[in-house]
Design a protein around this motif. Structure first.
Motif, mmCIF file in Angstrom:
data_model
loop_
_atom_site.group_PDB
_atom_site.id
_atom_site.type_symbol
_atom_site.label_atom_id
_atom_site.label_comp_id
_atom_site.label_asym_id
_atom_site.label_seq_id
_atom_site.Cartn_x
_atom_site.Cartn_y
_atom_site.Cartn_z
ATOM 1 N N PRO A 73 8.335 131.813 30.880
ATOM 2 C CA PRO A 73 8.583 133.127 31.474
ATOM 3 C C PRO A 73 7.459 133.500 32.437
ATOM 4 C CG PRO A 73 8.291 133.298 29.070
ATOM 5 C CD PRO A 73 8.098 131.859 29.460
ATOM 6 N N LEU A 74 7.832 134.048 33.594
ATOM 7 C CA LEU A 74 6.834 134.432 34.608
ATOM 8 C C LEU A 74 6.792 135.943 34.789
ATOM 9 C CD1 LEU A 74 4.793 133.672 36.843
ATOM 10 C CD2 LEU A 74 6.736 133.529 38.410
ATOM 11 N N THR A 75 7.926 136.554 35.062
ATOM 12 C CA THR A 75 7.997 137.989 35.325
ATOM 13 C C THR A 75 9.448 138.410 35.165
ATOM 14 O OG1 THR A 75 7.358 139.731 36.886
ATOM 15 C CG2 THR A 75 8.331 137.728 37.838
ATOM 16 N N PHE A 76 9.762 139.632 35.562
ATOM 17 C CA PHE A 76 11.159 140.074 35.492
ATOM 18 C C PHE A 76 11.440 141.078 36.588
ATOM 19 C CE2 PHE A 76 8.944 143.269 33.091
ATOM 20 C CZ PHE A 76 9.616 144.457 33.356
ATOM 21 N N ALA A 77 12.727 141.230 36.894
ATOM 22 C CA ALA A 77 13.183 142.246 37.843
ATOM 23 C C ALA A 77 13.979 143.283 37.075
ATOM 24 C CB ALA A 77 14.063 141.602 38.917
ATOM 25 N N SER A 78 13.834 144.536 37.484
ATOM 26 C CA SER A 78 14.620 145.643 36.940
ATOM 27 C C SER A 78 15.110 146.422 38.151
ATOM 28 C CB SER A 78 13.730 146.509 36.034
ATOM 29 O OG SER A 78 14.467 147.574 35.490
ATOM 30 N N LEU A 87 18.702 143.702 34.583
ATOM 31 C CA LEU A 87 17.427 143.275 34.023
ATOM 32 C C LEU A 87 17.439 141.757 34.088
ATOM 33 C CD1 LEU A 87 14.798 144.169 32.692
ATOM 34 C CD2 LEU A 87 15.934 143.904 30.483
ATOM 35 N N MET A 88 16.464 141.186 34.806
ATOM 36 C CA MET A 88 16.496 139.754 35.069
ATOM 37 C C MET A 88 15.135 139.108 34.819
ATOM 38 S SD MET A 88 17.836 137.720 38.456
ATOM 39 C CE MET A 88 16.510 138.262 39.552
ATOM 40 N N PRO A 89 14.954 138.471 33.654
ATOM 41 C CA PRO A 89 13.743 137.675 33.465
ATOM 42 C C PRO A 89 13.762 136.473 34.407
ATOM 43 C CG PRO A 89 14.928 137.993 31.375
ATOM 44 C CD PRO A 89 15.808 138.486 32.474
ATOM 45 N N LEU A 90 12.592 136.136 34.949
ATOM 46 C CA LEU A 90 12.446 134.962 35.807
ATOM 47 C C LEU A 90 11.537 133.963 35.099
ATOM 48 C CD1 LEU A 90 12.930 133.532 38.576
ATOM 49 C CD2 LEU A 90 10.761 134.559 39.304
ATOM 50 N N TYR A 91 12.049 132.767 34.921
ATOM 51 C CA TYR A 91 11.312 131.674 34.309
ATOM 52 C C TYR A 91 10.895 130.688 35.390
ATOM 53 C CZ TYR A 91 12.935 133.109 29.668
ATOM 54 O OH TYR A 91 13.167 133.807 28.512
ATOM 55 N N ALA A 126 14.171 139.655 45.709
ATOM 56 C CA ALA A 126 13.081 139.679 46.685
ATOM 57 C C ALA A 126 11.733 140.114 46.094
ATOM 58 C CB ALA A 126 13.469 140.554 47.877
ATOM 59 N N PRO A 127 11.659 141.131 45.201
ATOM 60 C CA PRO A 127 10.356 141.528 44.660
ATOM 61 C C PRO A 127 9.692 140.471 43.775
ATOM 62 C CG PRO A 127 11.978 143.279 44.343
ATOM 63 C CD PRO A 127 12.725 142.061 44.804
ATOM 64 N N LEU A 128 10.405 139.416 43.429
ATOM 65 C CA LEU A 128 9.837 138.361 42.586
ATOM 66 C C LEU A 128 9.015 137.360 43.394
ATOM 67 C CD1 LEU A 128 13.005 137.709 40.406
ATOM 68 C CD2 LEU A 128 11.026 139.138 39.834
ATOM 69 N N ILE A 129 9.202 137.333 44.703
ATOM 70 C CA ILE A 129 8.530 136.351 45.561
ATOM 71 C C ILE A 129 7.003 136.387 45.425
ATOM 72 C CG2 ILE A 129 8.130 135.643 47.965
ATOM 73 C CD1 ILE A 129 11.027 136.521 48.551
ATOM 74 N N PRO A 130 6.336 137.557 45.448
ATOM 75 C CA PRO A 130 4.869 137.552 45.367
ATOM 76 C C PRO A 130 4.332 136.871 44.104
ATOM 77 C CG PRO A 130 5.650 139.722 46.024
ATOM 78 C CD PRO A 130 6.859 138.911 45.667
ATOM 79 N N PHE A 131 5.072 136.953 43.000
ATOM 80 C CA PHE A 131 4.623 136.305 41.770
ATOM 81 C C PHE A 131 4.615 134.785 41.930
ATOM 82 C CE2 PHE A 131 6.157 140.440 40.445
ATOM 83 C CZ PHE A 131 5.142 140.869 39.611
ATOM 84 N N LEU A 132 5.598 134.269 42.653
ATOM 85 C CA LEU A 132 5.650 132.828 42.892
ATOM 86 C C LEU A 132 4.591 132.388 43.899
ATOM 87 C CD1 LEU A 132 9.506 132.463 42.887
ATOM 88 C CD2 LEU A 132 7.919 131.443 41.253
ATOM 89 N N VAL A 133 4.353 133.206 44.905
ATOM 90 C CA VAL A 133 3.300 132.891 45.888
ATOM 91 C C VAL A 133 1.953 132.825 45.169
ATOM 92 C CG1 VAL A 133 2.051 133.764 47.907
ATOM 93 C CG2 VAL A 133 4.562 133.828 47.854
ATOM 94 N N ASP A 134 1.695 133.797 44.276
ATOM 95 C CA ASP A 134 0.426 133.804 43.543
ATOM 96 C C ASP A 134 0.297 132.603 42.598
ATOM 97 O OD1 ASP A 134 -0.293 136.131 44.797
ATOM 98 O OD2 ASP A 134 0.099 137.432 43.075
ATOM 99 N N LEU A 135 1.408 132.232 41.962
ATOM 100 C CA LEU A 135 1.414 131.135 41.002
ATOM 101 C C LEU A 135 1.186 129.789 41.682
ATOM 102 C CD1 LEU A 135 2.012 130.143 38.041
ATOM 103 C CD2 LEU A 135 4.375 129.843 38.819
#
Length: 136
Positions: A73-78, A87-91, A126-135
């Motif tokens: 698990p990385l983050t989630f979208a609401s 509600l979408m968990p992103l793995y 779209a708001p999940l992109i920064p978490f992947l860039v950081d990772l």
């Protein structure tokens, strides 16, 4: 008071290749939000865990196999859409068997995280992109 909205639980995965690229899928014509790019995944069915959903969806949508231990698990979208709240968990998944291929009429593309903003995505993705860039 707001009108009652149903809660929709959807799970998604950032599938990574050896070069640190993320697999995006373009929603096919005829589907809601057709033409937009998203992370593979789908609706969590009754009795399923999010991990079980991803294992099933990856097999059905792109023909690959993975295990729950390979899903981190990385983050989630609401996000509130007009008819429901998502509600979408992103793995993140780095280990899987097989070569992803489009089994449901979608287009697949490997994309570097910093280039993901060039691909129009649903408002929840779209708001999940920064978490992947950081990772990555």
């Amino acid at each position: 008071m707001q009108a009652e909205r149903r809660l929709l639980l959807v799970v998604a995965v950032a599938l990574l290749d050896a070069d640190g690229r993320v697999l995006l899928a373009q929603r096919p014509p005829g589907k809601t939000l057709a033409g937009l790019w998203e992370f593979p995944g789908g609706k969590v069915e009754a009795g399923e865990t999010p991990e079980e959903t991803l294992i099933r969806e990856l097999r059905e949508e792109i023909g690959i196999e993975t295990r729950a231990a390979c899903l981190a698990p990385l983050t989630f979208a609401s996000h509130t859409y007009e008819a429901f709240h998502l509600l979408m968990p992103l793995y993140v998944c780095r280990r899987y068997e097989g070569i992803p291929r489009p089994l449901e009429g979608q287009v697949l593309k490997w994309v570097r995280p910093k280039e993901m903003r060039d691909y129009p995505m649903p408002p929840a993705d779209a708001p999940l992109i920064p978490f992947l860039v950081d990772l990555l």
